[in-house]
Design a protein around this motif. Structure first.
Motif, PDB file in Angstrom:
ATOM      1  N   ALA A 191       0.841  -1.128  -0.127  1.00  0.00           N
ATOM      2  CA  ALA A 191      -0.003   0.072  -0.004  1.00  0.00           C
ATOM      3  C   ALA A 191       0.802   1.481  -0.032  1.00  0.00           C
ATOM      4  O   ALA A 191       2.058   1.328   0.698  1.00  0.00           O
ATOM      5  N   LEU A 192       0.324   2.307  -0.666  1.00  0.00           N
ATOM      6  CA  LEU A 192       1.222   3.562  -0.678  1.00  0.00           C
ATOM      7  C   LEU A 192       0.095   4.676  -0.070  1.00  0.00           C
ATOM      8  O   LEU A 192      -0.944   4.618  -0.808  1.00  0.00           O
ATOM      9  N   LYS A 193       0.629   5.515   0.716  1.00  0.00           N
ATOM     10  CA  LYS A 193      -0.304   6.626   1.369  1.00  0.00           C
ATOM     11  C   LYS A 193       0.362   7.861   1.273  1.00  0.00           C
ATOM     12  O   LYS A 193       1.702   7.897   1.327  1.00  0.00           O
ATOM     13  N   TYR A 194      -0.368   8.901   0.961  1.00  0.00           N
ATOM     14  CA  TYR A 194       0.141  10.219   1.347  1.00  0.00           C
ATOM     15  C   TYR A 194      -0.842  11.012   2.374  1.00  0.00           C
ATOM     16  O   TYR A 194      -2.101  10.792   1.998  1.00  0.00           O
ATOM     17  N   GLN A 195      -0.442  11.780   3.010  1.00  0.00           N
ATOM     18  CA  GLN A 195      -1.278  12.337   4.008  1.00  0.00           C
ATOM     19  C   GLN A 195      -0.714  13.954   4.264  1.00  0.00           C
ATOM     20  O   GLN A 195       0.602  13.956   4.728  1.00  0.00           O
ATOM     21  N   ARG A 196      -1.485  14.705   4.240  1.00  0.00           N
ATOM     22  CA  ARG A 196      -1.077  16.320   4.362  1.00  0.00           C
ATOM     23  C   ARG A 196      -1.825  16.729   5.704  1.00  0.00           C
ATOM     24  O   ARG A 196      -3.161  16.469   5.798  1.00  0.00           O
ATOM     25  N   GLU A 197      -1.112  17.294   6.684  1.00  0.00           N
ATOM     26  CA  GLU A 197      -1.430  17.667   7.918  1.00  0.00           C
ATOM     27  C   GLU A 197      -2.209  19.151   7.684  1.00  0.00           C
ATOM     28  O   GLU A 197      -1.669  20.025   6.891  1.00  0.00           O
ATOM     29  N   MET A 198      -3.127  19.451   8.706  1.00  0.00           N
ATOM     30  CA  MET A 198      -3.935  20.649   8.618  1.00  0.00           C
ATOM     31  C   MET A 198      -4.423  20.897  10.072  1.00  0.00           C
ATOM     32  O   MET A 198      -4.413  20.107  10.757  1.00  0.00           O
ATOM     33  N   LEU A 199      -4.962  22.297  10.207  1.00  0.00           N
ATOM     34  CA  LEU A 199      -5.602  22.587  11.443  1.00  0.00           C
ATOM     35  C   LEU A 199      -4.813  22.193  12.662  1.00  0.00           C
ATOM     36  O   LEU A 199      -5.113  21.638  13.795  1.00  0.00           O
ATOM     37  N   VAL A 200      -3.535  22.187  12.692  1.00  0.00           N
ATOM     38  CA  VAL A 200      -2.273  21.778  13.420  1.00  0.00           C
ATOM     39  C   VAL A 200      -2.019  23.027  14.615  1.00  0.00           C
ATOM     40  O   VAL A 200      -2.260  24.206  14.343  1.00  0.00           O
ATOM     41  N   ARG A 201      -1.939  22.362  15.596  1.00  0.00           N
ATOM     42  CA  ARG A 201      -1.818  23.244  17.060  1.00  0.00           C
ATOM     43  C   ARG A 201      -0.551  22.641  17.852  1.00  0.00           C
ATOM     44  O   ARG A 201      -0.581  21.629  18.131  1.00  0.00           O
ATOM     45  N   ASN A 202       0.413  23.549  18.142  1.00  0.00           N
ATOM     46  CA  ASN A 202       1.614  23.057  18.889  1.00  0.00           C
ATOM     47  C   ASN A 202       2.401  21.853  18.511  1.00  0.00           C
ATOM     48  O   ASN A 202       2.787  21.081  19.314  1.00  0.00           O
ATOM     49  N   ARG A 203       2.389  21.587  17.104  1.00  0.00           N
ATOM     50  CA  ARG A 203       3.053  20.617  16.405  1.00  0.00           C
ATOM     51  C   ARG A 203       3.677  20.878  15.271  1.00  0.00           C
ATOM     52  O   ARG A 203       3.392  21.922  14.820  1.00  0.00           O
ATOM     53  N   PRO A 204       4.801  20.212  14.784  1.00  0.00           N
ATOM     54  CA  PRO A 204       5.165  20.396  13.408  1.00  0.00           C
ATOM     55  C   PRO A 204       3.884  20.111  12.350  1.00  0.00           C
ATOM     56  O   PRO A 204       2.935  19.439  12.599  1.00  0.00           O
ATOM     57  N   GLU A 205       3.760  20.894  11.211  1.00  0.00           N
ATOM     58  CA  GLU A 205       2.684  20.649  10.251  1.00  0.00           C
ATOM     59  C   GLU A 205       3.630  20.301   8.918  1.00  0.00           C
ATOM     60  O   GLU A 205       4.497  20.881   8.407  1.00  0.00           O
ATOM     61  N   GLY A 206       3.162  19.144   8.400  1.00  0.00           N
ATOM     62  CA  GLY A 206       3.945  18.600   7.346  1.00  0.00           C
ATOM     63  C   GLY A 206       3.185  17.546   6.452  1.00  0.00           C
ATOM     64  O   GLY A 206       1.965  17.535   6.410  1.00  0.00           O
ATOM     65  N   ASN A 207       3.845  16.849   5.734  1.00  0.00           N
ATOM     66  CA  ASN A 207       3.456  15.704   4.961  1.00  0.00           C
ATOM     67  C   ASN A 207       3.824  14.529   5.134  1.00  0.00           C
ATOM     68  O   ASN A 207       5.200  14.153   5.731  1.00  0.00           O
TER      69      ASN A 207
END
Length: 320
Positions: free
Chosen positions: A293-309
């Motif tokens: 399986a291959l997956k990509y996940q984009r982070e959003m609505l982030v608080r007090n953490r790194p925001e990335g991919n």
């Protein structure tokens, strides 16, 4: 060509796909927190595809490769933190899960499974920290064994097209850790994580899955930092368009429930509670003896953490 049976399909995709690699910002950063270092023992976003279905009796091996990159560290208001600039985190993980589902043993109508996860990580972190004495550049690299996961018992139920797994995992601080370093493979505290996963297959082609867990964290005695408890949900909605191929949407929801504390005091006056939501596409292929399986996940609505991919490559092979 006829579609595989449900049993064959679940075996082909190698379910449930889980791992204990401590990556997802697996680092200690002395100037930014939201759980210590803005990370977690649990690799958010891993338990998505068919997570509520326990594999067939016998032994199984799962291989997980993950790459994560982030160029911002979000503050409590959802904007880049004012205490950090030029933030850059690149992390890679390789993890191996060994699973055994016991033959001819049941409890409360459930089959029984035991698991262990062995993760390795490579971290590269650097940023400018704004301090009362001026801006200080911090950087660090780390490679090695991360924190092991032990799952002594999981119960699996199969009720028609509804499948469930209930279990308990423990994260053990086996990875290297030095409180004077910016980046570390290990987090130097224990975590206990009760979890529940469910998969509903309303038709042979359609899948809805979710796995929820609550992480109870112990104190890091090297820093006297107590990371708050965390609630995490991984999810997947998939459509099987051929007997062996599935496309879908997967991701996770992360919410820190209790405050971070250090030396008995709430960190930064508000507990620095972390939060994140992630979503992205996935594609999986499975035969009866191998799946990937291959997956990509984009982070959003982030608080007090790194925001990335996040990028995942996950593989499965049975021994039987």
């Amino acid at each position: 060509m006829p579609f595989l049976t449900l049993r064959d399909y679940c075996r082909a995709l190698g379910v449930p796909i889980v791992v204990g690699a401590a990556i997802g910002s697996c680092c200690h950063v002395s100037t930014v927190h939201a759980t210590e270092g803005g990370g977690s023992n649990y690799p958010v976003g891993v338990n998505t595809l068919l997570s509520g279905i326990q594999p067939a009796p016998g032994s199984h091996i799962y291989i997980y490769l993950q790459a994560y990159e982030a160029t911002t560290f979000e503050g409590n208001n959802g904007n880049p933190s004012s205490s950090v600039a030029n933030f850059s985190l690149h992390a890679q993980a390789a993890a191996f899960r060994l699973s055994h589902v016991w033959r001819d043993v049941t409890f409360l109508g459930a089959t029984l499974e035991s698991r262990t996860n062995i993760p390795f990580v490579n971290l590269d972190l650097h940023f400018d920290a704004h301090t009362p004495k001026g801006t200080v550049y911090k950087s660090g690299r780390a490679t090695g064994l991360s924190d092991l996961t032990i799952g002594p018992l999981f119960l699996g139920w199969h009720l028609g097209n509804l499948h469930q797994v209930l279990g308990l995992e423990f994260f053990v601080p086996s990875g290297g850790y030095d409180p004077n370093k910016v980046a570390n493979p290990g987090r130097n505290y224990y975590s206990m994580q009760p979890n529940y996963a469910v998969t509903w297959l309303p038709t042979p082609r359609v899948e809805f899955s979710a796995r929820a867990l609550y992480s109870v964290n112990s104190v890091n005695h090297a820093t006297d930092y107590h990371s708050g408890n965390e609630f995490i949900v991984d999810y997947n909605a998939g459509f099987r368009f051929t007997p062996m191929w599935q496309i879908g949407v997967s991701g996770y929801f992360y919410k820190q429930i209790t405050d971070d504390t250090q030396h008995g005091q709430v960190v930064n006056g508000n507990g620095n509670r972390g939060q994140a939501v992630a979503v992205g596409p996935s594609i999986a292929y499975g035969s009866r003896r191998f799946s990937v399986a291959l997956k990509y996940q984009r982070e959003m609505l982030v608080r007090n953490r790194p925001e990335g991919n996040r990028f995942w490559l996950q593989m499965y092979m049975p021994f039987q």
